[in-house]
Each structure stands twice: as C-alpha cells, then as structure tokens.
Design an enzyme around this catalytic site. Sequence first.
Site, short mmCIF file in Angstrom:
data_model
loop_
_atom_site.label_atom_id
_atom_site.label_comp_id
_atom_site.label_asym_id
_atom_site.label_seq_id
_atom_site.Cartn_x
_atom_site.Cartn_y
_atom_site.Cartn_z
N CYS A 50 0.90 -1.19 0.13
CA CYS A 50 -0.12 -0.19 -0.02
C CYS A 50 0.81 1.24 -0.04
O CYS A 50 0.34 2.16 -0.15
CB CYS A 50 -1.02 -0.03 1.46
N ASN A 51 2.07 1.14 0.16
CA ASN A 51 2.99 2.19 0.35
C ASN A 51 4.16 2.38 -0.62
O ASN A 51 4.78 3.31 -0.69
CB ASN A 51 3.76 2.61 1.67
N GLU A 114 7.32 -0.71 11.38
CA GLU A 114 6.28 -1.69 11.39
C GLU A 114 6.79 -2.95 10.86
O GLU A 114 7.59 -3.16 9.74
CB GLU A 114 5.21 -1.27 10.40
N GLY A 193 -8.09 -10.54 3.54
CA GLY A 193 -6.65 -11.12 3.22
C GLY A 193 -5.93 -10.52 4.40
O GLY A 193 -6.42 -10.57 5.68
N MET A 195 -4.13 -7.87 5.49
CA MET A 195 -4.40 -6.55 6.12
C MET A 195 -5.65 -6.61 6.87
O MET A 195 -6.02 -6.01 7.69
CB MET A 195 -4.24 -5.49 4.92
#
Length: 452
Positions: A50-51, A114, A193, A195
């Site tokens: 996502c990043n 993270e 999923g 996440m």
Amino acid sequence: MSILLFGVSHRSAPVGVLERLAISEHDRPKIVDKLLTAQTMSEAMVVSTCNRVEIYAVVDAFHPALEAVGNVLGEHSGLSINEMTQHAYVRYSESAAEHLFTVAAGLDSLVVGEQQILGQIRSAYASADANRTAGRVLHELAQQALRVGKRVHTETGIDRAGASVVSVALHKARGVLDSAGGELRRGVVLGAGAMGGLSAVHLAREGVNQITIVNRSVEKAQRLADNVAANHPLVTAVGVGLDELPAAMASADVLMTCSGSVGSVVSVAEVHHALAARTAETPLVICDLGLPRNVDPAAGRLPGVELIDIEGLRGDEEAQAAETDVVGARAIIAAELADYLAAQRRAEVTPTVTALRQRANDVVEAEILRLESRLPEMSDTERDEVAKTVRRVVDKLLHAPTVRVKQLAATADGDQYAQALRELFELKPGAAEAVAAPDADALLLPDQDGPQ
C-alpha cells in the site's frame, strides 16, 4: 550481472501515482514475465504494497534494463516515462541491496519499524520463487533482507512506534470518536486478506465488541470472523458479502478498508445510503488503507464522515521511531550489507580460481603426456609417482594465491585481484563465466541513484 531497483513509494510519490502503478497479486506474475522478455534481465521480483511499488531485477546492462522496466510499467499504469521518473528512484548494485535491507528493517515504512513489510517481502520472494523468476542472486538478496529485518526487530526497539499503519489509523479514529463524545464499539472490515485480518485483530484488541467482515467471498469473510471470535471471546464477529456493506456501515463506528481490488470498492452513493440509515450521532470514521484507494475520496466530504487515508497518515508523530532505535537499526543494516557484499565478491572470484586450477591441471596433463613420449621405458609406478609429484608442486604453488585472492575478493576493490589473476595467467573471461558465476567486472559499473 548486477541488481537494478526501480521504485516509487510514499516518500517519493503522491497516492494518485502509487495507485496507478500498484501491481496486484494477480498481475504480479504477468508483469515479471514481461520484464524477463528483455534480453538484459535474467531475474526479477516485484514488491507491491500500500506504500510502495518496487521492481528488483538482475541485469547485465543498466540503461537497456531501465528502459525495459519503464516500458513495462508505463504499459501497466498508463503513465509516461517522464511522469514516472518525476516520482521514481533508481538504485544499482550495492545501493539496491542496501535499499531492500532498509525497507525490510521498517526504516522506509510509513510507520517506522512496522513489521508487515517483512511478510510482504516474503510474499514477493515466494511469488518469484514459485514462478522461477528468482535465481541465485535474488534468492540470496531476498533471504539476506529477511534476516536483516528479523535482526532489527529482535535486537532493537524499532517497532515501539507502532505495529503497523493499521494501529496508527485506528488510534486516529479513536481520537475522532472521543472528541465527538462517542466510543469505538462497532467495527467493519472490508477485505479478508492479510491486512483485513490484521485490522480485525487490532479492532478486537482495542475493545471493539462487534466486528463485521465484508468480502466478495462470504465464505472467506466468515472464516476470518470465526478466527477472530475464537481468539477473542468477548467479540461477536460475522462475515457477510459486499451487498451488505451499506447496512454494516450504517451501524458502525469505524470502517477499515484494505481490499486488494483495483479501483474504488466503496462509492459515495453507498456511504450516503449508510448515513441515511444511521441512528448514531457520532461520525462514521473510514480508514482507507487500500492501494489503490478502496473508498471514493469524495465520500470524505459528506457530512458525518471522517476519512483517514494513506495520504493523511504521512508525517504522523506516532509513526516515528525513537532515534536511538533507528541508529541501532542502521548499524545492523551496515554490518549485514558488508557481509552480503563480501560474500558476493567471494562468489564472483570463484570462477576465476576454478579457471586457474583448470588451466594448471591442463598444463600438468600435457607435460605428463610429453614426458611419457620422451621416456617410454618408465614403469607405471614411476609414471604415477612423477605425476603425483608434479601435481603436489602445482597445488602448493597455487594454494597461497588462490586462498589469498578469495580473502582479498571480500574487500571493496576485490574484483581487481581476480582481474589480475586473469591477466597474469592469460585466463579468458569466458572460461571463468562458463564455470559458475557472473563476471565480477559487473560491479565496476557506476552506482545510479534517482530522486528520493
């Protein structure tokens, strides 16, 4: 052969660019296959989260490979080369390895420290391995990166800043509800999923007692819901299909979206319908953690909605790790990078050493045959003894230089010693390359860095 990295991330590009370049799990093998049609590439791996979107490729020529990567990503995203290069970064050789180690350690994440990025790198590597697009170079690079990440999380307090983007988003959501006089009791998770599972677990840990999992596959949604309920006895969790999303939002305090779908999954109309059926006076907080975005950004402008997305989480104070932990993590990365590069240089000199020993063996065999032709009266015993003696002499003469060249190969200029051996003993580069590994001269190409 060297490693080329082409990437964009939350540090270099706006969310809109990341969305267009995002590569889904389904598309990843196709993108890699297209990359490997270029003659300059022999291995490739795609890390898409996502990043960030990053392509790691093993190449034998920098500029043609970079052009091939740009063409494939341009076709995939619809972006021109100029549009991509405005927001991209390029790393080459050891700089590419250092970057992946930094990413694995969590230092380049939106939330510093993270741990989810380790799983994402492992997934990228597993996909490349399963599709046989990762060879020796990427195998060693990815495995070393995973070791770096594990060491950093074990030996430093880097993850004290927060477990993930999910935890930071959820903390901001609680703040919104607290300021409105509300409580975080009912949560909806869109996506079942990895996440989605992480979001559901965090909701349960935050004291949310009603969780609804929404997914295209109701079976998958219910499976996740059952797992959450089994591990958190005070939580009631159910799984439903996408058609029940508006009803679920109507009674929710927070909606966590983390679907891997391409394009918006939650429309303005669906949010509007949910608000119309809503009885709570507190706002509906939507945490959109998907890339591409799962929620139409226009939904955030509706009265009664507070939208938190990746863009809004940038620079959040909670996302920053303690400076001492960052320093410790960087020290581990530096040490691991030095070990990795030394091992790579030792591996690269091996073909030259092998070629040298083969050359010596050929000379010995030729001289033994010549001796036999000149002294045919030698007995078998005498012939064997002479052969053993000559081989012992050659082995002893070669032992010190071959051991030493492997030691010297681990140094920064180690490739020069292998080159010296090739020159001194007239070893053809092709002879070395045919035995085992890429030519060490590839590391002599200049490091290429793009915009940060």
